[in-house]
Design a protein around this motif. Structure first.
Motif, PDB file in Angstrom:
ATOM      1  N   PRO A  26       0.783  -1.198  -0.694  1.00  0.00           N
ATOM      2  CA  PRO A  26      -0.180   0.177  -0.058  1.00  0.00           C
ATOM      3  C   PRO A  26       1.052   1.240   0.012  1.00  0.00           C
ATOM      4  N   MET A  27       0.264   2.314  -0.888  1.00  0.00           N
ATOM      5  CA  MET A  27       1.181   3.628  -0.911  1.00  0.00           C
ATOM      6  C   MET A  27       1.160   4.209   0.639  1.00  0.00           C
ATOM      7  N   PRO A  28       2.505   4.448   1.362  1.00  0.00           N
ATOM      8  CA  PRO A  28       2.749   5.245   2.550  1.00  0.00           C
ATOM      9  C   PRO A  28       2.905   6.676   1.892  1.00  0.00           C
ATOM     10  N   ASP A  29       1.849   7.467   3.419  1.00  0.00           N
ATOM     11  CA  ASP A  29       2.648   8.640   3.303  1.00  0.00           C
ATOM     12  C   ASP A  29       1.886   9.089   1.837  1.00  0.00           C
ATOM     13  N   TYR A  30       1.525   9.219   1.061  1.00  0.00           N
ATOM     14  CA  TYR A  30       1.031  10.064   0.038  1.00  0.00           C
ATOM     15  C   TYR A  30       2.051   9.805  -1.252  1.00  0.00           C
ATOM     16  N   ARG A  31       3.219   8.587  -1.142  1.00  0.00           N
ATOM     17  CA  ARG A  31       4.691   8.676  -1.890  1.00  0.00           C
ATOM     18  C   ARG A  31       3.958   8.324  -2.952  1.00  0.00           C
ATOM     19  N   GLY A  32       4.177   9.865  -4.060  1.00  0.00           N
ATOM     20  CA  GLY A  32       4.296   9.529  -5.350  1.00  0.00           C
ATOM     21  C   GLY A  32       2.824   9.673  -6.278  1.00  0.00           C
ATOM     22  N   ALA A  33       2.033   9.940  -4.751  1.00  0.00           N
ATOM     23  CA  ALA A  33       0.657  10.031  -5.466  1.00  0.00           C
ATOM     24  C   ALA A  33       0.338  11.272  -6.288  1.00  0.00           C
ATOM     25  N   LEU A  34      -0.831  10.952  -7.169  1.00  0.00           N
ATOM     26  CA  LEU A  34      -1.125  12.396  -7.594  1.00  0.00           C
ATOM     27  C   LEU A  34      -2.725  13.347  -6.398  1.00  0.00           C
ATOM     28  N   GLY A  94      -7.859  22.364  -7.302  1.00  0.00           N
ATOM     29  CA  GLY A  94      -6.932  22.528  -6.908  1.00  0.00           C
ATOM     30  C   GLY A  94      -6.320  21.336  -6.933  1.00  0.00           C
ATOM     31  N   THR A  95      -4.514  21.551  -7.539  1.00  0.00           N
ATOM     32  CA  THR A  95      -3.807  19.520  -8.145  1.00  0.00           C
ATOM     33  C   THR A  95      -2.293  19.561  -7.428  1.00  0.00           C
ATOM     34  N   CYS A  96      -1.356  18.729  -6.943  1.00  0.00           N
ATOM     35  CA  CYS A  96      -0.247  18.196  -6.836  1.00  0.00           C
ATOM     36  C   CYS A  96       0.392  17.090  -6.768  1.00  0.00           C
ATOM     37  N   PRO A  97       1.729  16.535  -7.314  1.00  0.00           N
ATOM     38  CA  PRO A  97       2.168  15.118  -7.185  1.00  0.00           C
ATOM     39  C   PRO A  97       2.806  15.491  -5.711  1.00  0.00           C
ATOM     40  N   HIS A  98       3.356  14.531  -5.225  1.00  0.00           N
ATOM     41  CA  HIS A  98       3.794  14.136  -4.047  1.00  0.00           C
ATOM     42  C   HIS A  98       4.729  12.934  -3.965  1.00  0.00           C
ATOM     43  N   PRO A  99       5.787  13.769  -4.898  1.00  0.00           N
ATOM     44  CA  PRO A  99       7.174  12.707  -4.443  1.00  0.00           C
ATOM     45  C   PRO A  99       7.737  13.195  -3.751  1.00  0.00           C
ATOM     46  N   TYR A 100       9.046  12.364  -2.817  1.00  0.00           N
ATOM     47  CA  TYR A 100      10.208  12.073  -2.325  1.00  0.00           C
ATOM     48  C   TYR A 100      11.201  12.596  -2.304  1.00  0.00           C
ATOM     49  N   GLU A 153       6.771  19.499  -3.697  1.00  0.00           N
ATOM     50  CA  GLU A 153       4.918  19.336  -3.989  1.00  0.00           C
ATOM     51  C   GLU A 153       3.917  20.769  -5.200  1.00  0.00           C
ATOM     52  N   PRO A 154       4.753  21.225  -6.433  1.00  0.00           N
ATOM     53  CA  PRO A 154       3.923  22.045  -6.773  1.00  0.00           C
ATOM     54  C   PRO A 154       2.571  22.424  -6.659  1.00  0.00           C
ATOM     55  N   MET A 155       2.087  23.730  -6.200  1.00  0.00           N
ATOM     56  CA  MET A 155       0.695  23.725  -6.336  1.00  0.00           C
ATOM     57  C   MET A 155       0.253  24.487  -6.872  1.00  0.00           C
ATOM     58  N   THR A 156      -0.853  23.877  -7.164  1.00  0.00           N
ATOM     59  CA  THR A 156      -1.505  25.352  -8.336  1.00  0.00           C
ATOM     60  C   THR A 156      -2.628  26.387  -7.316  1.00  0.00           C
ATOM     61  N   CYS A 157      -2.862  26.068  -5.537  1.00  0.00           N
ATOM     62  CA  CYS A 157      -2.652  27.090  -5.236  1.00  0.00           C
ATOM     63  C   CYS A 157      -2.251  26.659  -3.994  1.00  0.00           C
ATOM     64  N   PRO A 158      -2.366  27.062  -2.759  1.00  0.00           N
ATOM     65  CA  PRO A 158      -2.102  26.671  -1.592  1.00  0.00           C
ATOM     66  C   PRO A 158      -2.532  25.733  -0.723  1.00  0.00           C
ATOM     67  N   PRO A 159      -2.476  26.291   0.578  1.00  0.00           N
ATOM     68  CA  PRO A 159      -3.119  24.807   1.782  1.00  0.00           C
ATOM     69  C   PRO A 159      -4.302  25.282   1.860  1.00  0.00           C
ATOM     70  N   ASN A 160      -5.801  25.161   2.179  1.00  0.00           N
ATOM     71  CA  ASN A 160      -6.695  26.002   2.508  1.00  0.00           C
ATOM     72  C   ASN A 160      -7.202  27.163   1.310  1.00  0.00           C
ATOM     73  N   ALA A 161      -6.900  26.194   0.496  1.00  0.00           N
ATOM     74  CA  ALA A 161      -7.511  27.413  -1.028  1.00  0.00           C
ATOM     75  C   ALA A 161      -9.010  27.770  -0.987  1.00  0.00           C
ATOM     76  N   PHE A 162      -9.778  26.399  -0.546  1.00  0.00           N
ATOM     77  CA  PHE A 162     -10.909  26.191  -1.303  1.00  0.00           C
ATOM     78  C   PHE A 162     -12.241  27.562  -0.233  1.00  0.00           C
ATOM     79  N   ASN A 163     -11.182  27.931   1.564  1.00  0.00           N
ATOM     80  CA  ASN A 163     -11.399  28.985   2.125  1.00  0.00           C
ATOM     81  C   ASN A 163     -10.975  30.096   2.103  1.00  0.00           C
ATOM     82  N   SER A 164     -10.041  30.552   1.751  1.00  0.00           N
ATOM     83  CA  SER A 164      -8.613  31.853   1.548  1.00  0.00           C
ATOM     84  C   SER A 164      -9.582  32.283  -0.378  1.00  0.00           C
TER      85      SER A 164
END
Length: 300
Positions: free
Chosen positions: A43-51, A149-155, A267-278
């Motif tokens: 199972p994928m740990p810690d969102y490792r490599g997820a979209l 919003g979206t981002c990748p999650h590689p380590y 994690e390059p992101m199209t928006c910052p954390p909590n953008a659904f509120n801000s």
């Protein structure tokens, strides 16, 4: 071939992609790991490599308002009472195309609790002499305007030395300050005079980072990015385009010793954390509208 895993390779690069979360299970160059892998069938740990989509990072309490309606998405990070990393990171994707050097996967995100919108997400992964490239194309196939919003999650892995010895360069002049317990955004701050100023390459040291950065200075080619060097001389770089004006950097501090500081999450992101509120840099998809984002990883 494992029906849930697909390999692509070219010019010394090799990657394995799994259908769960469209995750990049491993990425190597000349057999050297560029990201922290996980084992086949594990199972994928810690969102490792997820979209990650349709929001990156956290929505505190899972609550937000959009179009005049209050919504609440399920909490999946109970320790911080947050909805973390969207709805597709562990969802099954389907194979759309696969050849030796590329793969395309598809996921239809149906309306659900707290996110009553329908999206069609298609991700393509390719490898060539310039590295490993990702493009995610998302279309609002529903009847209602949708927040997104979206981002990748590689380590990333620079080399064999401990993470504290790696040298990071990130040309960002602003970071998002957060509460220490739940990582809820407070305000933007300048990196000047802080432990988070990596505009000139320097060792990570023992600094714990789990912050979003912005005001990223692009290169002459219009790309933003990070470089990560190991003292032995190997390294890894990640770059992205204007669709991602933010990047989350995390030193993978973990309570499980074997997962502690084993890679640098970028994690390059199209928006910052909590953008659904801000609303900060939030992508608003009208019906039938399409959004594209792209990033790349290459060996140094």
């Amino acid at each position: 071939m494992n029906p849930r895993q697909y390999r692509i390779s070219s010019a010394g690069y090799s990657a394995a992609i799994v259908l769960e979360g469209a995750a990049v299970r491993m990425l190597t160059h000349q057999s050297r790991d560029l990201i922290v892998p996980f084992a086949p069938g594990e199972p994928m740990p810690d969102y490792r490599g997820a979209l990650v989509a349709p929001w990156p990072n956290r929505i505190p309490d899972g609550r937000y308002s959009f179009g005049g309606l209050e919504q609440r998405v399920p909490i999946n990070e109970p320790s911080r009472a947050a909805a973390l990393h969207g709805l597709v990171s562990h969802a099954p994707w389907s194979l759309h195309h696969h050849d030796e050097a590329s793969i395309r996967l598809l996921h239809i995100l149906r309306p659900s609790e707290g996110y009553p919108f329908e999206l069609r997400l298609e991700v393509s992964y390719t490898v060539d002499e310039a590295g490993f490239h990702t493009t995610i194309t998302t279309t609002n196939t529903g009847e209602h305007t949708a927040p997104y919003g979206t981002c990748p999650h590689p380590y990333l892995i620079a080399g064999p030395s401990p993470l504290d010895a790696w040298h990071l360069e990130l040309n960002a002049s602003t970071f998002l300050d957060v509460t220490p317990d739940r990582l809820i955004p407070i305000q933007r701050k300048a990196v000047d005079g802080t432990a988070l100023d990596y505009r000139r390459s320097r060792p990570l040291g023992g600094t714990a980072i789990d912050h979003a950065f912005t005001d990223l200075r692009p290169t002459a080619a219009g790309r933003r990015g990070v470089t990560l060097w190991d003292p032995t001389g190997t390294g890894v770089a990640m770059s992205w385009g204007d669709a991602c004006p933010w990047v989350q950097i995390h030193t993978a501090d973990h309570i499980i010793p074997e997962r502690h500081r084993i890679g640098l999450a970028v994690e390059p992101m199209t928006c910052p954390p909590n953008a659904f509120n801000s609303g900060d840099d939030l992508v608003v998809l009208l019906p039938a509208m399409t959004h594209n984002a792209q990033w790349s990883i290459h060996a140094l």
